[in-house]
Design a protein around this motif. Structure first.
Motif, PDB file in Angstrom:
ATOM      1  N   GLN A   1       0.837  -1.191   0.000  1.00 44.53           N
ATOM      2  CA  GLN A   1       0.000   0.000   0.000  1.00 44.53           C
ATOM      3  C   GLN A   1       0.875   1.244   0.000  1.00 44.53           C
ATOM      4  OE1 GLN A   1      -3.182  -0.157  -0.352  1.00 44.53           O
ATOM      5  NE2 GLN A   1      -3.733   1.987  -0.119  1.00 44.53           N
ATOM      6  N   VAL A   2       0.465   2.240  -0.765  1.00 40.18           N
ATOM      7  CA  VAL A   2       1.207   3.497  -0.879  1.00 40.18           C
ATOM      8  C   VAL A   2       0.369   4.620  -0.307  1.00 40.18           C
ATOM      9  CG1 VAL A   2       2.175   5.172  -2.497  1.00 40.18           C
ATOM     10  CG2 VAL A   2       2.490   2.718  -2.905  1.00 40.18           C
ATOM     11  N   GLN A   3       0.984   5.450   0.491  1.00 38.23           N
ATOM     12  CA  GLN A   3       0.306   6.625   1.033  1.00 38.23           C
ATOM     13  C   GLN A   3       0.778   7.865   0.307  1.00 38.23           C
ATOM     14  OE1 GLN A   3       1.080   6.428   5.299  1.00 38.23           O
ATOM     15  NE2 GLN A   3      -1.032   5.768   5.627  1.00 38.23           N
ATOM     16  N   LEU A   4      -0.172   8.757   0.051  1.00 35.23           N
ATOM     17  CA  LEU A   4       0.133  10.010  -0.630  1.00 35.23           C
ATOM     18  C   LEU A   4      -0.247  11.170   0.282  1.00 35.23           C
ATOM     19  CD1 LEU A   4      -1.340   9.184  -4.162  1.00 35.23           C
ATOM     20  CD2 LEU A   4       0.994   8.848  -3.352  1.00 35.23           C
ATOM     21  N   VAL A   5       0.668  12.106   0.452  1.00 36.62           N
ATOM     22  CA  VAL A   5       0.420  13.259   1.313  1.00 36.62           C
ATOM     23  C   VAL A   5       0.691  14.527   0.520  1.00 36.62           C
ATOM     24  CG1 VAL A   5       1.047  14.452   3.429  1.00 36.62           C
ATOM     25  CG2 VAL A   5       1.024  11.948   3.364  1.00 36.62           C
ATOM     26  N   GLU A   6      -0.358  15.345   0.383  1.00 36.84           N
ATOM     27  CA  GLU A   6      -0.244  16.590  -0.379  1.00 36.84           C
ATOM     28  C   GLU A   6       0.105  17.756   0.539  1.00 36.84           C
ATOM     29  OE1 GLU A   6      -4.096  14.595  -2.166  1.00 36.84           O
ATOM     30  OE2 GLU A   6      -3.327  15.029  -0.154  1.00 36.84           O
ATOM     31  N   SER A   7       0.686  18.786  -0.056  1.00 40.06           N
ATOM     32  CA  SER A   7       0.934  20.041   0.654  1.00 40.06           C
ATOM     33  C   SER A   7       1.001  21.170  -0.366  1.00 40.06           C
ATOM     34  CB  SER A   7       2.246  19.986   1.443  1.00 40.06           C
ATOM     35  OG  SER A   7       3.339  19.810   0.580  1.00 40.06           O
ATOM     36  N   GLY A   8       0.812  22.404   0.127  1.00 41.26           N
ATOM     37  CA  GLY A   8       0.996  23.551  -0.744  1.00 41.26           C
ATOM     38  C   GLY A   8      -0.259  24.296  -1.133  1.00 41.26           C
ATOM     39  N   GLY A   9      -1.413  23.828  -0.736  1.00 40.17           N
ATOM     40  CA  GLY A   9      -2.640  24.547  -1.079  1.00 40.17           C
ATOM     41  C   GLY A   9      -2.733  25.860  -0.330  1.00 40.17           C
ATOM     42  N   GLY A  10      -3.728  26.677  -0.696  1.00 40.41           N
ATOM     43  CA  GLY A  10      -3.912  27.942  -0.007  1.00 40.41           C
ATOM     44  C   GLY A  10      -4.827  28.880  -0.757  1.00 40.41           C
ATOM     45  N   CYS A  22       3.366  16.459  -3.543  1.00 39.78           N
ATOM     46  CA  CYS A  22       2.779  15.226  -3.043  1.00 39.78           C
ATOM     47  C   CYS A  22       3.888  14.198  -2.895  1.00 39.78           C
ATOM     48  CB  CYS A  22       1.711  14.715  -3.994  1.00 39.78           C
ATOM     49  SG  CYS A  22       1.068  13.075  -3.575  1.00 39.78           S
ATOM     50  N   THR A  23       4.012  13.657  -1.702  1.00 41.91           N
ATOM     51  CA  THR A  23       5.048  12.673  -1.424  1.00 41.91           C
ATOM     52  C   THR A  23       4.424  11.301  -1.244  1.00 41.91           C
ATOM     53  OG1 THR A  23       6.422  14.342  -0.354  1.00 41.91           O
ATOM     54  CG2 THR A  23       6.936  12.044   0.103  1.00 41.91           C
ATOM     55  N   ALA A  24       5.006  10.317  -1.916  1.00 44.23           N
ATOM     56  CA  ALA A  24       4.534   8.938  -1.825  1.00 44.23           C
ATOM     57  C   ALA A  24       5.423   8.137  -0.884  1.00 44.23           C
ATOM     58  CB  ALA A  24       4.537   8.303  -3.209  1.00 44.23           C
ATOM     59  N   SER A  25       4.794   7.352  -0.056  1.00 39.61           N
ATOM     60  CA  SER A  25       5.552   6.474   0.841  1.00 39.61           C
ATOM     61  C   SER A  25       4.868   5.117   0.905  1.00 39.61           C
ATOM     62  CB  SER A  25       5.660   7.085   2.242  1.00 39.61           C
ATOM     63  OG  SER A  25       4.383   7.268   2.805  1.00 39.61           O
ATOM     64  N   ALA A  26       5.687   4.076   1.026  1.00 42.59           N
ATOM     65  CA  ALA A  26       5.155   2.720   1.087  1.00 42.59           C
ATOM     66  C   ALA A  26       5.224   2.195   2.518  1.00 42.59           C
ATOM     67  CB  ALA A  26       5.934   1.809   0.152  1.00 42.59           C
ATOM     68  N   ALA A  27       4.336   1.293   2.831  1.00 40.03           N
ATOM     69  CA  ALA A  27       4.292   0.722   4.174  1.00 40.03           C
ATOM     70  C   ALA A  27       5.531  -0.116   4.451  1.00 40.03           C
ATOM     71  CB  ALA A  27       3.035  -0.135   4.309  1.00 40.03           C
ATOM     72  N   SER A  28       5.911  -0.148   5.713  1.00 42.07           N
ATOM     73  CA  SER A  28       7.005  -1.001   6.186  1.00 42.07           C
ATOM     74  C   SER A  28       8.324  -0.717   5.482  1.00 42.07           C
ATOM     75  CB  SER A  28       6.645  -2.487   6.014  1.00 42.07           C
ATOM     76  OG  SER A  28       5.457  -2.794   6.691  1.00 42.07           O
ATOM     77  N   GLY A  29       8.495   0.545   5.041  1.00 42.91           N
ATOM     78  CA  GLY A  29       9.750   0.933   4.437  1.00 42.91           C
ATOM     79  C   GLY A  29      10.014   0.348   3.066  1.00 42.91           C
ATOM     80  N   ARG A  30       8.989  -0.188   2.426  1.00 45.34           N
ATOM     81  CA  ARG A  30       9.172  -0.759   1.101  1.00 45.34           C
ATOM     82  C   ARG A  30       9.409   0.333   0.069  1.00 45.34           C
ATOM     83  NH1 ARG A  30       4.443  -5.454   0.922  1.00 45.34           N
ATOM     84  NH2 ARG A  30       5.243  -6.677   2.679  1.00 45.34           N
ATOM     85  N   THR A  31       9.942  -0.041  -1.063  1.00 51.26           N
ATOM     86  CA  THR A  31      10.225   0.910  -2.140  1.00 51.26           C
ATOM     87  C   THR A  31       8.950   1.223  -2.907  1.00 51.26           C
ATOM     88  OG1 THR A  31      12.456   0.026  -2.408  1.00 51.26           O
ATOM     89  CG2 THR A  31      11.561   1.315  -4.224  1.00 51.26           C
ATOM     90  N   VAL A  32       8.739   2.519  -3.158  1.00 47.30           N
ATOM     91  CA  VAL A  32       7.595   2.931  -3.965  1.00 47.30           C
ATOM     92  C   VAL A  32       7.878   2.566  -5.416  1.00 47.30           C
ATOM     93  CG1 VAL A  32       6.231   4.875  -4.763  1.00 47.30           C
ATOM     94  CG2 VAL A  32       6.995   4.794  -2.391  1.00 47.30           C
ATOM     95  N   THR A  33       6.938   1.877  -6.054  1.00 43.28           N
ATOM     96  CA  THR A  33       7.132   1.443  -7.445  1.00 43.28           C
ATOM     97  C   THR A  33       5.975   1.895  -8.324  1.00 43.28           C
ATOM     98  OG1 THR A  33       6.113  -0.687  -6.949  1.00 43.28           O
ATOM     99  CG2 THR A  33       8.512  -0.557  -6.789  1.00 43.28           C
ATOM    100  N   ASN A  34       5.495   3.109  -8.104  1.00 40.97           N
ATOM    101  CA  ASN A  34       4.402   3.607  -8.950  1.00 40.97           C
ATOM    102  C   ASN A  34       4.840   3.740 -10.399  1.00 40.97           C
ATOM    103  OD1 ASN A  34       2.864   3.790  -6.671  1.00 40.97           O
ATOM    104  ND2 ASN A  34       2.899   6.013  -6.544  1.00 40.97           N
ATOM    105  N   SER A  35       3.891   3.597 -11.318  1.00 43.66           N
ATOM    106  CA  SER A  35       4.181   3.813 -12.735  1.00 43.66           C
ATOM    107  C   SER A  35       3.847   5.229 -13.168  1.00 43.66           C
ATOM    108  CB  SER A  35       3.395   2.821 -13.595  1.00 43.66           C
ATOM    109  OG  SER A  35       2.009   2.980 -13.393  1.00 43.66           O
ATOM    110  N   ALA A  36       2.969   5.894 -12.402  1.00 49.51           N
ATOM    111  CA  ALA A  36       2.598   7.263 -12.750  1.00 49.51           C
ATOM    112  C   ALA A  36       2.018   7.953 -11.518  1.00 49.51           C
ATOM    113  CB  ALA A  36       1.566   7.280 -13.881  1.00 49.51           C
ATOM    114  N   MET A  37       2.072   9.262 -11.542  1.00 47.19           N
ATOM    115  CA  MET A  37       1.424  10.060 -10.509  1.00 47.19           C
ATOM    116  C   MET A  37       0.768  11.256 -11.172  1.00 47.19           C
ATOM    117  SD  MET A  37       3.985   9.838  -7.238  1.00 47.19           S
ATOM    118  CE  MET A  37       2.754  10.538  -6.130  1.00 47.19           C
ATOM    119  N   GLY A  38      -0.184  11.835 -10.476  1.00 50.53           N
ATOM    120  CA  GLY A  38      -0.884  12.951 -11.095  1.00 50.53           C
ATOM    121  C   GLY A  38      -1.758  13.690 -10.114  1.00 50.53           C
TER     122      GLY A  38
END
Length: 130
Positions: A1-10, A22-38
């Motif tokens: 599972q990947v968590q996404l956390v946004e910042s910078g709105g206003g 937006c920063t992506a992080s994977a559970a249990s320190g696993r490597t993020v392997t997304n193919s795309a973000m948007g």
């Protein structure tokens, strides 16, 4: 599972710029392997709409017609971060902006359909006053 956390709105005025991250992080320190973000956005009383997307390798981008020439999406792979630089903002850009990620294993241009994305952030509010 990947968590996404946004910042910078206003809150900004028409014509101003804003930068969303937006920063992506994977559970249990696993490597993020997304193919795309948007990014998608949803204004009050309106349907959610596609804004922009980029391949994880930065080999391709996709923009909604309404933001072409004003918004730029980019990847910082070292930080697992996607950035949306928004210039010449208009009141109609007012919305909650959601960061999205597509799991690995896909190739080709980043899609503009919400159903193609597996991970969603909580959203960040962008308000542009006239």
């Amino acid at each position: 599972q990947v968590q996404l956390v946004e910042s910078g709105g206003g809150l900004v005025q028409a014509g101003d710029s804003l930068r969303l991250s937006c920063t992506a992080s994977a559970a249990s320190g696993r490597t993020v392997t997304n193919s795309a973000m948007g990014w998608f956005r949803q204004a009050p009383g309106k349907e959610r709409e596609f804004v922009a997307a980029i391949n994880w390798s930065s080999t391709g981008t996709n923009y909604a017609d309404s933001v072409k020439g004003r918004f730029t999406i980019s990847m910082d792979n070292a930080k697992n971060m996607v950035v949306l630089q928004m210039n010449s903002l208009k009141p109609q850009d007012t919305a909650v902006y959601y960061c999205v990620g597509r799991r690995g294993g896909f190739f080709g241009p980043p899609p503009n359909y919400a159903r193609e994305y597996d991970y969603w952030g909580q959203g960040t509010q962008v308000t542009v006053s006239s």
